[in-house]
Design a protein around this motif. Structure first.
Motif, PDB file in Angstrom:
ATOM      1  N   PHE A  23       0.861  -1.354   0.035  1.00  0.00           N
ATOM      2  CA  PHE A  23      -0.034   0.084   0.065  1.00  0.00           C
ATOM      3  C   PHE A  23       0.915   1.258   0.043  1.00  0.00           C
ATOM      4  O   PHE A  23       0.521   2.273  -0.671  1.00  0.00           O
ATOM      5  CB  PHE A  23      -0.922  -0.211   1.264  1.00  0.00           C
ATOM      6  N   THR A  24       1.877   1.259   0.708  1.00  0.00           N
ATOM      7  CA  THR A  24       2.746   2.257   0.867  1.00  0.00           C
ATOM      8  C   THR A  24       3.454   2.465  -0.552  1.00  0.00           C
ATOM      9  O   THR A  24       3.504   3.853  -0.991  1.00  0.00           O
ATOM     10  CB  THR A  24       3.908   2.179   1.841  1.00  0.00           C
ATOM     11  N   VAL A  25       3.885   1.545  -1.096  1.00  0.00           N
ATOM     12  CA  VAL A  25       4.521   1.598  -2.670  1.00  0.00           C
ATOM     13  C   VAL A  25       3.529   2.080  -3.497  1.00  0.00           C
ATOM     14  O   VAL A  25       3.616   3.236  -4.410  1.00  0.00           O
ATOM     15  CB  VAL A  25       5.297   0.084  -3.149  1.00  0.00           C
ATOM     16  N   VAL A  26       2.176   1.717  -3.555  1.00  0.00           N
ATOM     17  CA  VAL A  26       1.334   2.234  -4.438  1.00  0.00           C
ATOM     18  C   VAL A  26       1.112   3.731  -4.197  1.00  0.00           C
ATOM     19  O   VAL A  26       1.141   4.514  -4.872  1.00  0.00           O
ATOM     20  CB  VAL A  26       0.074   1.381  -4.382  1.00  0.00           C
ATOM     21  N   GLY A  27       1.104   3.967  -2.935  1.00  0.00           N
ATOM     22  CA  GLY A  27       0.958   5.510  -2.652  1.00  0.00           C
ATOM     23  C   GLY A  27       1.853   6.304  -3.245  1.00  0.00           C
ATOM     24  O   GLY A  27       1.736   7.509  -3.506  1.00  0.00           O
ATOM     25  N   TYR A  28       3.140   6.016  -2.890  1.00  0.00           N
ATOM     26  CA  TYR A  28       4.236   6.797  -3.455  1.00  0.00           C
ATOM     27  C   TYR A  28       4.377   6.782  -4.855  1.00  0.00           C
ATOM     28  O   TYR A  28       4.515   7.831  -5.470  1.00  0.00           O
ATOM     29  CB  TYR A  28       5.680   6.093  -2.983  1.00  0.00           C
ATOM     30  N   LEU A  29       4.016   5.620  -5.669  1.00  0.00           N
ATOM     31  CA  LEU A  29       3.834   5.675  -7.122  1.00  0.00           C
ATOM     32  C   LEU A  29       2.674   6.573  -7.468  1.00  0.00           C
ATOM     33  O   LEU A  29       2.848   7.516  -8.459  1.00  0.00           O
ATOM     34  CB  LEU A  29       3.699   4.301  -7.657  1.00  0.00           C
ATOM     35  N   GLY A  30       1.549   6.723  -6.867  1.00  0.00           N
ATOM     36  CA  GLY A  30       0.400   7.420  -7.147  1.00  0.00           C
ATOM     37  C   GLY A  30       0.781   8.875  -7.002  1.00  0.00           C
ATOM     38  O   GLY A  30       0.628   9.800  -7.761  1.00  0.00           O
ATOM     39  N   VAL A  31       1.742   9.248  -5.959  1.00  0.00           N
ATOM     40  CA  VAL A  31       1.911  10.521  -5.741  1.00  0.00           C
ATOM     41  C   VAL A  31       2.877  11.026  -6.665  1.00  0.00           C
ATOM     42  O   VAL A  31       2.987  12.178  -7.171  1.00  0.00           O
ATOM     43  CB  VAL A  31       2.420  10.853  -4.219  1.00  0.00           C
ATOM     44  N   ILE A  54       5.613  15.360   6.589  1.00  0.00           N
ATOM     45  CA  ILE A  54       5.867  14.761   5.106  1.00  0.00           C
ATOM     46  C   ILE A  54       4.561  13.633   4.784  1.00  0.00           C
ATOM     47  O   ILE A  54       4.214  13.559   3.846  1.00  0.00           O
ATOM     48  CB  ILE A  54       7.301  14.236   5.048  1.00  0.00           C
ATOM     49  N   PRO A  55       4.718  12.806   5.966  1.00  0.00           N
ATOM     50  CA  PRO A  55       3.667  11.519   5.610  1.00  0.00           C
ATOM     51  C   PRO A  55       2.097  12.317   5.418  1.00  0.00           C
ATOM     52  O   PRO A  55       1.390  11.601   4.567  1.00  0.00           O
ATOM     53  CB  PRO A  55       3.636  10.833   6.946  1.00  0.00           C
ATOM     54  N   LEU A  61      -1.989  13.821  -0.613  1.00  0.00           N
ATOM     55  CA  LEU A  61      -1.665  13.995  -2.222  1.00  0.00           C
ATOM     56  C   LEU A  61      -2.098  12.268  -2.988  1.00  0.00           C
ATOM     57  O   LEU A  61      -2.603  11.969  -3.787  1.00  0.00           O
ATOM     58  CB  LEU A  61      -0.243  13.964  -2.749  1.00  0.00           C
ATOM     59  N   GLY A  62      -1.708  11.333  -1.945  1.00  0.00           N
ATOM     60  CA  GLY A  62      -2.137  10.063  -2.438  1.00  0.00           C
ATOM     61  C   GLY A  62      -3.713   9.721  -2.525  1.00  0.00           C
ATOM     62  O   GLY A  62      -4.155   9.162  -3.521  1.00  0.00           O
ATOM     63  N   LEU A  63      -4.373  10.499  -1.740  1.00  0.00           N
ATOM     64  CA  LEU A  63      -6.052  10.197  -1.648  1.00  0.00           C
ATOM     65  C   LEU A  63      -6.462  11.225  -2.880  1.00  0.00           C
ATOM     66  O   LEU A  63      -7.169  10.848  -3.564  1.00  0.00           O
ATOM     67  CB  LEU A  63      -6.487  10.907  -0.430  1.00  0.00           C
ATOM     68  N   VAL A  64      -5.888  12.246  -3.141  1.00  0.00           N
ATOM     69  CA  VAL A  64      -6.279  13.038  -4.329  1.00  0.00           C
ATOM     70  C   VAL A  64      -5.957  12.256  -5.771  1.00  0.00           C
ATOM     71  O   VAL A  64      -6.892  12.229  -6.670  1.00  0.00           O
ATOM     72  CB  VAL A  64      -5.298  14.422  -4.218  1.00  0.00           C
ATOM     73  N   TYR A  65      -4.998  11.595  -5.655  1.00  0.00           N
ATOM     74  CA  TYR A  65      -4.481  10.734  -6.899  1.00  0.00           C
ATOM     75  C   TYR A  65      -5.829   9.704  -6.996  1.00  0.00           C
ATOM     76  O   TYR A  65      -6.099   9.176  -7.823  1.00  0.00           O
ATOM     77  CB  TYR A  65      -3.256   9.912  -6.762  1.00  0.00           C
ATOM     78  N   LEU A  66      -5.907   8.908  -5.793  1.00  0.00           N
ATOM     79  CA  LEU A  66      -6.975   7.796  -5.841  1.00  0.00           C
ATOM     80  C   LEU A  66      -8.441   8.347  -6.271  1.00  0.00           C
ATOM     81  O   LEU A  66      -9.274   7.515  -6.957  1.00  0.00           O
ATOM     82  CB  LEU A  66      -7.068   7.058  -4.409  1.00  0.00           C
TER      83      LEU A  66
END
Length: 84
Positions: A23-31, A54-55, A61-66
């Motif tokens: 989930f963290t990796v997907v979040g960083y890729l999304g951001v 930062i987190p 930003l990850g939620l905005v991406y999703l």
């Protein structure tokens, strides 16, 4: 007290950790795909200035991406409402 399935708790915890890391990796890729890799690097460079934020910024930003499709629709409705 003996356990019927030795190592089952360890396996469950390991599976939970793997899912959290995925989930963290997907979040960083999304951001990174949302704001760009260069901007992500600059953002992560600010960890010396305000490391606690930062987190939360990355999560936002990850939620905005999703939810970007819903945000685009909301933005289009807001703009069409302003034009009328």
């Amino acid at each position: 007290m003996t356990e019927k399935h030795p190592g089952r708790l360890r396996s469950l915890i390991a599976a939970l950790m793997y899912r959290a890391q995925a989930f963290t990796v997907v979040g960083y890729l999304g951001v990174a795909s949302f704001i760009g890799v260069e901007t992500l690097i600059v953002l992560l460079g600010f960890t010396t200035v305000l490391p606690i934020a930062i987190p939360f910024v990355l999560i936002a930003l990850g939620l905005v991406y999703l939810f970007r499709q819903r945000l685009r629709g909301l933005w289009a409705r807001l703009r069409s409402g302003e034009a009328e």
